[in-house]
Design a protein around this motif. Structure first.
Motif, PDB file in Angstrom:
ATOM      1  N   LYS A  32       6.534  16.041  -6.757  1.00  9.21           N
ATOM      2  CA  LYS A  32       6.804  14.754  -7.388  1.00  9.21           C
ATOM      3  C   LYS A  32       8.067  14.121  -6.800  1.00  9.21           C
ATOM      4  N   GLU A  68       7.297  12.739  -3.442  1.00  4.77           N
ATOM      5  CA  GLU A  68       6.536  11.499  -3.609  1.00  4.77           C
ATOM      6  C   GLU A  68       7.469  10.328  -3.952  1.00  4.77           C
ATOM      7  N   LEU A  69       8.419  10.567  -4.843  1.00  6.86           N
ATOM      8  CA  LEU A  69       9.383   9.521  -5.217  1.00  6.86           C
ATOM      9  C   LEU A  69      10.286   9.146  -4.051  1.00  6.86           C
ATOM     10  N   ARG A  70      10.747  10.159  -3.289  1.00  3.74           N
ATOM     11  CA  ARG A  70      11.589   9.872  -2.114  1.00  3.74           C
ATOM     12  C   ARG A  70      10.826   9.011  -1.114  1.00  3.74           C
TER      13      ARG A  70
END
Length: 76
Positions: A64, A67-69
């Motif tokens: 997660k 994915e955010l980075r």
């Protein structure tokens, strides 16, 4: 009474040793990750598993965060 903490794998190992000594050959997680069957064994023994030790949660968190980075910074 204070909650005591146990290493859940130590408890699972102890149960499996006892079963093996009795001539049984238990298999845990033969159909996948052993975490959930081990947690269920602990719950049956009245022990509340601590999810902090679950490697799957750490892997999900890492995925997660990656994915955010990627969403914010375009990094892979």
């Amino acid at each position: 009474m204070e909650d005591e903490s146990y290493n859940p794998w130590s408890v699972v190992h102890l149960v499996f040793e006892h079963l093996a000594d009795a001539g049984l050959h238990p298999v845990l997680g033969a159909t996948g990750h052993p975490g959930e069957p081990a947690a269920e064994l602990l719950r049956c023994l009245g022990i509340r598993p601590d999810p902090q030790g679950d490697q799957r949660l750490a892997e999900q968190t890492d995925a997660k965060l990656a994915e955010l980075r990627d969403a914010f910074f375009g990094e892979s």
